[in-house]
Scaffold this active site. Structure first.
Site, PDB file in Angstrom:
ATOM      1  CB  CYS A   1      -1.578   7.398   1.484  1.00 55.42           C
ATOM      2  SG  CYS A   1      -3.110   6.631   2.009  1.00 55.42           S
TER       3      CYS A   1
ATOM      4  CD  GLU B   1      -3.047  -1.062   0.280  1.00 56.53           C
ATOM      5  OE1 GLU B   1      -3.317   0.072  -0.162  1.00 56.53           O
ATOM      6  OE2 GLU B   1      -3.681  -2.070  -0.056  1.00 56.53           O
TER       7      GLU B   1
HETATM    8  P1  NAD Z   1       7.451   4.955   7.673  1.00 50.34           P
HETATM    9  O1  NAD Z   1       8.684   5.774   7.711  1.00 50.34           O
HETATM   10  O2  NAD Z   1       6.658   4.737   8.915  1.00 50.34           O
HETATM   11  O3  NAD Z   1       7.824   3.558   7.033  1.00 50.34           O
HETATM   12  C1  NAD Z   1       6.869   2.530   6.893  1.00 50.34           C
HETATM   13  C2  NAD Z   1       7.377   1.263   7.535  1.00 50.34           C
HETATM   14  O4  NAD Z   1       8.519   0.816   6.842  1.00 50.34           O
HETATM   15  C3  NAD Z   1       7.767   1.434   9.000  1.00 50.34           C
HETATM   16  O5  NAD Z   1       7.154   0.425   9.763  1.00 50.34           O
HETATM   17  C4  NAD Z   1       9.278   1.331   8.974  1.00 50.34           C
HETATM   18  O6  NAD Z   1       9.786   0.732  10.139  1.00 50.34           O
HETATM   19  C5  NAD Z   1       9.549   0.485   7.763  1.00 50.34           C
HETATM   20  N1  NAD Z   1      10.835   0.780   7.128  1.00 50.34           N
HETATM   21  C6  NAD Z   1      11.361   2.011   6.882  1.00 50.34           C
HETATM   22  N2  NAD Z   1      12.538   1.896   6.256  1.00 50.34           N
HETATM   23  C7  NAD Z   1      12.772   0.576   6.094  1.00 50.34           C
HETATM   24  C8  NAD Z   1      13.817  -0.192   5.494  1.00 50.34           C
HETATM   25  N3  NAD Z   1      14.886   0.381   4.951  1.00 50.34           N
HETATM   26  N4  NAD Z   1      13.695  -1.540   5.500  1.00 50.34           N
HETATM   27  C9  NAD Z   1      12.619  -2.131   6.055  1.00 50.34           C
HETATM   28  N5  NAD Z   1      11.605  -1.458   6.630  1.00 50.34           N
HETATM   29  C10 NAD Z   1      11.676  -0.139   6.657  1.00 50.34           C
HETATM   30  O7  NAD Z   1       6.402   5.555   6.649  1.00 50.34           O
HETATM   31  P2  NAD Z   1       6.638   6.311   5.276  1.00 50.34           P
HETATM   32  O8  NAD Z   1       7.195   5.406   4.266  1.00 50.34           O
HETATM   33  O9  NAD Z   1       7.226   7.649   5.493  1.00 50.34           O
HETATM   34  O10 NAD Z   1       5.076   6.534   4.975  1.00 50.34           O
HETATM   35  C11 NAD Z   1       4.624   7.503   4.134  1.00 50.34           C
HETATM   36  C12 NAD Z   1       4.317   6.890   2.779  1.00 50.34           C
HETATM   37  O11 NAD Z   1       3.345   5.875   2.939  1.00 50.34           O
HETATM   38  C13 NAD Z   1       3.719   7.868   1.810  1.00 50.34           C
HETATM   39  O12 NAD Z   1       4.273   7.626   0.539  1.00 50.34           O
HETATM   40  C14 NAD Z   1       2.247   7.518   1.818  1.00 50.34           C
HETATM   41  O13 NAD Z   1       1.575   7.880   0.643  1.00 50.34           O
HETATM   42  C15 NAD Z   1       2.292   6.048   2.020  1.00 50.34           C
HETATM   43  N6  NAD Z   1       1.067   5.569   2.624  1.00 50.34           N
HETATM   44  C16 NAD Z   1       0.275   4.759   1.881  1.00 50.34           C
HETATM   45  C17 NAD Z   1      -0.915   4.311   2.408  1.00 50.34           C
HETATM   46  C18 NAD Z   1      -1.819   3.421   1.615  1.00 50.34           C
HETATM   47  O14 NAD Z   1      -2.744   2.893   2.202  1.00 50.34           O
HETATM   48  N7  NAD Z   1      -1.598   3.243   0.324  1.00 50.34           N
HETATM   49  C19 NAD Z   1      -1.289   4.669   3.706  1.00 50.34           C
HETATM   50  C20 NAD Z   1      -0.442   5.474   4.440  1.00 50.34           C
HETATM   51  C21 NAD Z   1       0.742   5.908   3.890  1.00 50.34           C
END
Ligand code: NAD
Length: 444
Positions: free
Chosen positions: A235, A201
């Protein structure tokens, strides 16, 4: 460690009976209602926001799952042919095994526990890894969820990148990841080593086309809400506006009125206006302002991670703010000559998670649907499709893989097993398939 516990618990078969699943789902519901204050306090500390949208959708999802589970989990008979007319032919949904759920910080409860609803409903075990970035929510989840759900089947694991990478080395039966596309690719790479299926997602830039004939007052009201709720960190927030140059100034003025109405003249001191999650993201969002013309807002306070609701005008496709998902309270307006150019602009870029079009013209809306692609399309509103549980929620292309919510989530985290049960009689009917395939036997 948690992975192995969940695996062992799954192997006992305890997660399979529908009664057990319903019981766990009801416990999850009880967790949300009894711990509403703990959840609200954590969300307030993490994002300075009201948790209403997080838990409302979640409760709705649980209610639907409890009500419909027996129907979803039942054998699904399929059409029969002459060859199978006397057989039982059906699809049997069955649990996949142990699911890893990796959540994001922007809606820390919704995007972590809604996949869990699907995992429990489908009869799986699940290791839940909330985002470390929304640390207060993660801590409350780790402390309190095990008081309500089976601790062996559904452990919560807190941690950052290294803990998540350690989890990703294990052999899960499905990985459900919410977050950005860059990490999404790392998750898929790790999953590939075990041939583990994934749901990703992800995000991206969701466009919002405003037709010049629309009621701008209504359109801008809905867009202002969709953009600035949770300080733009949604998102499916409209990332940017596409409209004709002739309406640009009116769009700006209507949005200005709505910002004042929703957040007063001083959003900084208004309790209903959120904050950017941390300094890193604050700096990232602020850097996107470079080279743009600010029409509304633009002020900020780094010490509070505050960025005012901001509208940018006369933005070009090549500008910095148009190169990545904004994920903050900046709303660029890019002018186009009409719907043809808007469609072209959208199609030249990655497929978005959501596409919004505001128009009174049904034909124009149908044309945008027919000539573009996106995870979802909403006409004349923003965000609301997330709450319609009958609709699949997910991206396409760069915005994600797979879908969930309601039965879509149940199916996503189930194996849809093909079952064919024949009787042992009527063996003569099979004569044709056995060798030797002589001309006489085939009737040639
Ligand atoms: P985040 O930084 O919380 O990362 C998401 C998860 O990935 C965390 O649990 C983190 O521990 C893990 N993570 C981070 N780096 C990692 C790595 N190198 N290796 C393994 N795991 C790792 O969240 P984010 O990515 O900043 O979230 C924002 C993004 O998420 C935006 O692009 C947003 O559009 C998207 N988003 C999508 C949805 C959806 O339902 N499609 C919902 C919410 C957010």
């Amino acid at each position: 460690f948690e992975y192995e516990r969940a695996r062992r618990a799954f192997q006992t078969g305890m997660s399979k009976p529908l009664k057990f699943r319903v019981h766990q789902l009801k416990n999850l519901h009880r967790f949300i209602t009894e711990r509403r204050k703990d959840i609200a306090d954590a969300v307030k500390k993490d994002l300075n926001k009201v948790s209403l949208f997080e838990t409302l959708g979640l409760e709705g999802e649980i209610d639907v799952a409890v009500e419909r589970l027996a129907e979803w989990a039942a054998p699904r008979p399929v059409e029969k042919s002459l060859l199978t007319i006397l057989d039982e032919v059906y699809i049997q949904p069955e649990p996949l095994g142990v699911v890893l759920i990796i959540g994001a910080w922007n809606y820390p409860w919704a995007v972590t526990l809604q996949p869990l609803v699907a995992a429990i409903a489908a009869g799986n075990a699940a290791v839940v890894k909330p985002s470390e970035v929304s640390s207060h929510s993660a801590k409350v989840m780790e402390e309190l969820l095990p008081l309500y759900l089976d601790k062996e089947l559904y452990p919560v694991v807190c941690g950052g990148v290294s803990e998540t990478q350690e989890l990703l080395r294990q052999r899960f039966d499905h990985i459900f990841y919410t977050g950005n596309s860059t990490v999404g690719k790392l998750v898929m790479e790790a999953a590939a080593r075990h041939l583990t299926p994934v749901t990703l997602e992800l995000g991206g830039k969701s466009p919002c086309y405003i037709d010049k004939d629309v009621d701008l007052r209504v359109a801008c009201r809905r867009i202002t809400w969709g953009k600035f709720v949770n300080c733009g960190q949604t998102c499916i927030a409209p990332d940017y506006i596409l409209c004709e140059p002739s309406i640009q100034d009116r769009v700006v003025e209507e949005i200005r009125k709505c910002i004042t109405e929703f957040y007063t003249d001083d959003p900084k001191t208004f309790e209903d206006y959120g904050r950017i999650i941390n300094q890193r993201h604050f700096q990232r969002v602020m850097s996107l302002l470079e080279g743009s013309t600010v029409a509304i807002g633009g002020d900020s306070d780094q010490s509070q991670c505050y960025i005012a609701p901001t509208v940018l005008k006369d933005v070009t496709g090549g500008s910095k703010v148009m190169q990545e998902e904004i994920f903050g309270p900046l709303l660029p307006i890019v002018t186009v000559s009409g719907v043809d150019e808007a469609i072209q602009f959208i199609n030249e870029r990655e497929k978005p998670l959501a596409l919004y079009v505001f128009s009174p013209d049904n034909k124009l809306i149908r044309r945008v649907i027919a000539e573009t692609s996106s995870g979802a399309l909403v006409a004349n509103d923003c965000l609301v499709h997330f709450t319609v549980s009958a609709l699949p929620f997910g991206g396409v292309g760069n915005s994600g893989i797979g879908r969930y919510h309601s039965q879509h989530g149940f199916d996503q985290l189930s194996h849809l097993r093909a079952c064919l049960i024949k009787k042992l009689n009527l063996e003569d009917a099979n004569a044709m398939r056995y060798p030797p395939h002589t001309a006489k036997k085939l009737g040639w």
